[in-house]
Design a protein around this motif. Structure first.
Motif, PDB file in Angstrom:
ATOM      1  N   ARG A  62      -7.986   7.660  -7.290  1.00 29.27           N
ATOM      2  CA  ARG A  62      -8.817   6.960  -7.500  1.00 29.27           C
ATOM      3  C   ARG A  62     -10.309   8.437  -7.467  1.00 29.27           C
ATOM      4  NH1 ARG A  62      -8.672   2.527  -4.877  1.00 29.27           N
ATOM      5  NH2 ARG A  62      -9.784   3.409  -3.056  1.00 29.27           N
ATOM      6  N   GLN A  63      -9.767   8.878  -6.683  1.00 28.26           N
ATOM      7  CA  GLN A  63     -10.442  10.529  -6.762  1.00 28.26           C
ATOM      8  C   GLN A  63      -9.503  11.329  -7.582  1.00 28.26           C
ATOM      9  OE1 GLN A  63     -13.136  10.940  -4.131  1.00 28.26           O
ATOM     10  NE2 GLN A  63     -13.416  12.144  -6.117  1.00 28.26           N
ATOM     11  N   LEU A  64      -9.000  11.230  -8.049  1.00 33.81           N
ATOM     12  CA  LEU A  64      -8.266  12.486  -8.537  1.00 33.81           C
ATOM     13  C   LEU A  64      -8.622  11.641 -10.329  1.00 33.81           C
ATOM     14  CD1 LEU A  64      -5.010  12.615  -7.007  1.00 33.81           C
ATOM     15  CD2 LEU A  64      -6.945  14.672  -7.326  1.00 33.81           C
ATOM     16  N   SER A  65      -8.322  10.738 -10.342  1.00 37.51           N
ATOM     17  CA  SER A  65      -9.003   9.873 -11.713  1.00 37.51           C
ATOM     18  C   SER A  65     -10.068  10.426 -11.954  1.00 37.51           C
ATOM     19  CB  SER A  65      -8.700   8.386 -11.656  1.00 37.51           C
ATOM     20  OG  SER A  65      -7.668   8.255 -12.231  1.00 37.51           O
ATOM     21  N   GLY A  83      -8.768  14.243   3.228  1.00 36.93           N
ATOM     22  CA  GLY A  83      -8.874  13.313   4.717  1.00 36.93           C
ATOM     23  C   GLY A  83      -8.403  11.594   4.085  1.00 36.93           C
ATOM     24  N   ILE A  84      -7.528  11.968   2.909  1.00 29.89           N
ATOM     25  CA  ILE A  84      -7.286  10.622   2.357  1.00 29.89           C
ATOM     26  C   ILE A  84      -5.632   9.995   2.625  1.00 29.89           C
ATOM     27  CG2 ILE A  84      -6.913   9.580  -0.343  1.00 29.89           C
ATOM     28  CD1 ILE A  84      -9.244  11.676  -1.300  1.00 29.89           C
ATOM     29  N   THR A  85      -5.642   9.277   3.171  1.00 26.94           N
ATOM     30  CA  THR A  85      -4.538   8.975   3.626  1.00 26.94           C
ATOM     31  C   THR A  85      -4.012   7.457   2.975  1.00 26.94           C
ATOM     32  OG1 THR A  85      -5.346   7.702   5.155  1.00 26.94           O
ATOM     33  CG2 THR A  85      -4.762  10.052   6.098  1.00 26.94           C
ATOM     34  N   ASP A  86      -4.347   7.245   1.916  1.00 25.97           N
ATOM     35  CA  ASP A  86      -4.507   6.350   0.793  1.00 25.97           C
ATOM     36  C   ASP A  86      -4.182   6.200   0.212  1.00 25.97           C
ATOM     37  OD1 ASP A  86      -5.019   2.545   0.266  1.00 25.97           O
ATOM     38  OD2 ASP A  86      -6.268   3.686  -0.509  1.00 25.97           O
ATOM     39  N   GLY A  87      -3.090   6.195  -0.815  1.00 22.80           N
ATOM     40  CA  GLY A  87      -2.454   6.065  -1.719  1.00 22.80           C
ATOM     41  C   GLY A  87      -3.626   5.665  -2.992  1.00 22.80           C
ATOM     42  N   THR A  94       0.889  -1.404  -0.100  1.00 22.59           N
ATOM     43  CA  THR A  94       0.527  -0.073   0.484  1.00 22.59           C
ATOM     44  C   THR A  94       0.716   1.328  -0.243  1.00 22.59           C
ATOM     45  OG1 THR A  94      -0.265   0.081   2.467  1.00 22.59           O
ATOM     46  CG2 THR A  94      -2.253  -1.418   0.946  1.00 22.59           C
ATOM     47  N   VAL A  95       0.267   2.206  -0.809  1.00 22.78           N
ATOM     48  CA  VAL A  95       0.736   3.646  -0.175  1.00 22.78           C
ATOM     49  C   VAL A  95       0.779   4.511   0.476  1.00 22.78           C
ATOM     50  CG1 VAL A  95       1.515   5.599  -1.630  1.00 22.78           C
ATOM     51  CG2 VAL A  95       1.685   3.106  -3.084  1.00 22.78           C
ATOM     52  N   GLU A  96       0.858   5.153   1.626  1.00 22.12           N
ATOM     53  CA  GLU A  96       0.424   6.009   2.632  1.00 22.12           C
ATOM     54  C   GLU A  96       0.117   7.385   1.798  1.00 22.12           C
ATOM     55  OE1 GLU A  96       1.408   5.190   6.002  1.00 22.12           O
ATOM     56  OE2 GLU A  96       1.045   2.904   6.518  1.00 22.12           O
ATOM     57  N   VAL A  97      -0.498   8.501   2.355  1.00 22.75           N
ATOM     58  CA  VAL A  97      -0.227   9.365   2.093  1.00 22.75           C
ATOM     59  C   VAL A  97      -0.245  10.598   2.935  1.00 22.75           C
ATOM     60  CG1 VAL A  97      -2.033  11.146   0.379  1.00 22.75           C
ATOM     61  CG2 VAL A  97      -1.668   8.763  -0.654  1.00 22.75           C
ATOM     62  N   ASP A  98       0.435  11.187   2.572  1.00 23.38           N
ATOM     63  CA  ASP A  98       0.811  12.733   3.995  1.00 23.38           C
ATOM     64  C   ASP A  98      -0.021  13.978   3.043  1.00 23.38           C
ATOM     65  OD1 ASP A  98       2.961  13.442   2.473  1.00 23.38           O
ATOM     66  OD2 ASP A  98       3.579  12.796   4.334  1.00 23.38           O
ATOM     67  N   ARG A  99       0.027  15.058   3.806  1.00 24.54           N
ATOM     68  CA  ARG A  99      -0.329  16.130   3.646  1.00 24.54           C
ATOM     69  C   ARG A  99       0.390  16.691   2.483  1.00 24.54           C
ATOM     70  NH1 ARG A  99       0.064  21.378   4.123  1.00 24.54           N
ATOM     71  NH2 ARG A  99      -0.765  23.276   3.565  1.00 24.54           N
ATOM     72  N   ALA A 100       2.356  16.892   2.547  1.00 27.05           N
ATOM     73  CA  ALA A 100       3.194  16.864   1.444  1.00 27.05           C
ATOM     74  C   ALA A 100       2.861  16.011   0.072  1.00 27.05           C
ATOM     75  CB  ALA A 100       4.774  16.412   2.509  1.00 27.05           C
ATOM     76  N   THR A 101       2.631  15.163   0.963  1.00 30.61           N
ATOM     77  CA  THR A 101       2.533  14.075  -0.891  1.00 30.61           C
ATOM     78  C   THR A 101       1.435  14.571  -1.330  1.00 30.61           C
ATOM     79  OG1 THR A 101       3.502  11.677  -0.254  1.00 30.61           O
ATOM     80  CG2 THR A 101       2.549  11.666  -1.276  1.00 30.61           C
ATOM     81  N   MET A 116      -7.043   8.387 -20.036  1.00 29.64           N
ATOM     82  CA  MET A 116      -6.664   9.590 -18.116  1.00 29.64           C
ATOM     83  C   MET A 116      -7.074   8.598 -17.678  1.00 29.64           C
ATOM     84  SD  MET A 116      -5.404  12.170 -18.077  1.00 29.64           S
ATOM     85  CE  MET A 116      -5.816  13.730 -19.175  1.00 29.64           C
ATOM     86  N   LEU A 117      -5.780   8.060 -16.382  1.00 27.63           N
ATOM     87  CA  LEU A 117      -5.473   8.039 -15.435  1.00 27.63           C
ATOM     88  C   LEU A 117      -4.817   8.039 -14.494  1.00 27.63           C
ATOM     89  CD1 LEU A 117      -6.484   4.820 -13.773  1.00 27.63           C
ATOM     90  CD2 LEU A 117      -4.347   3.835 -14.525  1.00 27.63           C
ATOM     91  N   VAL A 118      -4.902   8.230 -13.088  1.00 25.16           N
ATOM     92  CA  VAL A 118      -3.486   8.491 -12.282  1.00 25.16           C
ATOM     93  C   VAL A 118      -3.884   7.101 -11.112  1.00 25.16           C
ATOM     94  CG1 VAL A 118      -3.531  10.512  -9.835  1.00 25.16           C
ATOM     95  CG2 VAL A 118      -5.121  11.007 -12.084  1.00 25.16           C
ATOM     96  N   ASP A 119      -2.797   6.483 -11.534  1.00 23.93           N
ATOM     97  CA  ASP A 119      -2.510   5.324 -10.201  1.00 23.93           C
ATOM     98  C   ASP A 119      -1.532   5.527  -9.392  1.00 23.93           C
ATOM     99  OD1 ASP A 119      -2.903   3.076  -9.400  1.00 23.93           O
ATOM    100  OD2 ASP A 119      -2.482   1.643 -11.040  1.00 23.93           O
ATOM    101  N   ALA A 120      -1.635   5.053  -7.886  1.00 20.55           N
ATOM    102  CA  ALA A 120      -0.414   5.044  -7.278  1.00 20.55           C
ATOM    103  C   ALA A 120       0.078   3.964  -7.301  1.00 20.55           C
ATOM    104  CB  ALA A 120      -0.778   4.957  -6.106  1.00 20.55           C
ATOM    105  N   SER A 121       1.992   3.517  -7.049  1.00 24.56           N
ATOM    106  CA  SER A 121       1.992   2.202  -7.577  1.00 24.56           C
ATOM    107  C   SER A 121       3.259   2.019  -6.372  1.00 24.56           C
ATOM    108  CB  SER A 121       3.483   2.455  -8.611  1.00 24.56           C
ATOM    109  OG  SER A 121       3.969   1.444  -9.101  1.00 24.56           O
TER     110      SER A 121
END
Length: 348
Positions: free
Chosen positions: A83-86, A74-78, A27-34, A98-103
């Motif tokens: 998905r939300q950005l896509s 509030g999103i912390t999961d990559g 999994t990819v964890e997301v913080d504010r900076a990311t 068009m696709l945004v994805d976390a790897s």
């Protein structure tokens, strides 16, 4: 990773680019900076590369508005952020590619990826041995070559692999089908591939050099023309025998291009249901260490219709439930060969 397989040709290059990287957490964890980095870079890459600059600006307005409203805070999961950005971009541009994805694996910088290979030798140097062995052992998308009756041929394709890999299989297939009086090409479960291999296979169905399609690139402002090939490794099927194409919702991208071009040229009749609707070619861009976006930077333009199938799909000449399309095609082909129906498509 979805972004590694979204494009059949570029995926081979991407696979080579990240081969050997150490395992990463699933999994990819997301913080504010990311989140800030991903959104800022995404907007910049859209404005710099998306095939329709005005749509990119509209997408920027929407993303910034959602950002100000705290939609992403509030999103912390990559995967969830991707998905939300896509989804938010799709609400503006409605672009299938068009696709945004976390790897979970680190995404290589844009300039670290070698250009897509143009020859088999270049490709073999870029891909890992395991990938090379697996791809060369496959059928490269040529699923079935058959005679439905002594005079009706059947060709089932699940993809359009790079031309430098699949040209021999196309040649063998067309040699095996050369003695038929009519041909049914089944693209109902074809996920797409490369434009060069589309042009190569289409070349078998024309007697004279024919302009097929143009591809306009935003970066250069230049439209590249695709023409039929004068020299083929297999037997030319010719431009007079009836040709039917089976299509449906799982007919995507390059497969749609194949059907659309032959329909526009009035060389084939398309039977089935409306196709997927993705015509703009994309490539991956790095957004951050674990995020990438596929952004369409090229679009197809038919010299006949002066447009393409983006968002609308290829509309069949003969409507039929996708599961019934082969039966409908066999019936139509038998009537055409028996003189009971026009020998070629009337076009749209």
């Amino acid at each position: 990773m979805k972004w590694m397989i979204a494009l059949s040709l570029f995926s081979l290059t991407v696979t080579a680019a990240i081969a050997g990287t150490p395992p990463s957490p699933p999994t990819v964890e997301v913080d504010r900076a990311t989140r800030l980095e991903v959104i800022d870079t995404l907007i910049a890459k859209l404005n710099a590369n998306y095939v329709f600059p005005d749509k990119a600006k509209q997408a920027e307005v929407v993303l910034r508005q959602h950002q100000r409203e705290g939609k992403y805070d509030g999103i912390t999961d990559g995967k969830q952020l991707a998905r939300q950005l896509s989804d938010d971009i799709d609400g503006v541009v409605h672009d299938k590619h068009m696709l945004v994805d976390a790897s979970a694996r680190p995404v290589p910088p844009d300039d670290a990826m070698p250009p897509p290979p143009q020859t088999r030798a270049e490709w073999e140097k870029q891909v890992p041995p395991a990938v090379l062995e697996r791809v060369l052992a496959s059928n490269l998308g040529v699923e079935k070559v058959d005679h439905l009756s002594p005079n009706i041929g059947y060709l089932q394709l699940s993809s359009f692999a790079p031309a430098f890999l699949v040209s021999d299989k196309f040649a063998a297939s067309m040699n095996a089908l050369a003695d038929t009086d009519g041909l049914i090409i089944d693209l109902r479960n074809n996920g797409g591939g490369g434009g060069e291999s589309v042009a190569l296979l289409i070349s078998y169905f024309f007697d004279e050099r024919t302009r097929l399609n143009d591809s306009w690139e935003r970066a250069t402002g230049i439209a590249t023309q695709y023409w039929t090939q004068d020299k083929l490794d297999g037997k030319r099927y010719g431009g007079k025998k009836p040709l039917l194409i089976l299509a449906g919702p799982d007919t995507k991208s390059a497969a749609e291009s194949f059907a659309y071009q032959l329909q526009a040229l009035k060389r084939a009749t398309v039977i089935g249901e409306r196709t997927w609707g993705g015509a703009n070619a994309s490539r991956p861009y790095r957004l951050s260490e674990h995020f990438a976006a596929f952004i369409p930077s090229r679009r197809s333009i038919s010299p006949i219709t002066h447009t393409n199938w983006e968002g609308v799909g290829v509309i069949p000449d003969v409507a039929a439930k996708v599961d019934d399309a082969l039966v409908a095609a066999k019936d139509l082909m038998q009537r055409q060969l028996g003189g009971g129906a026009p020998p070629v498509a009337t076009g749209r």
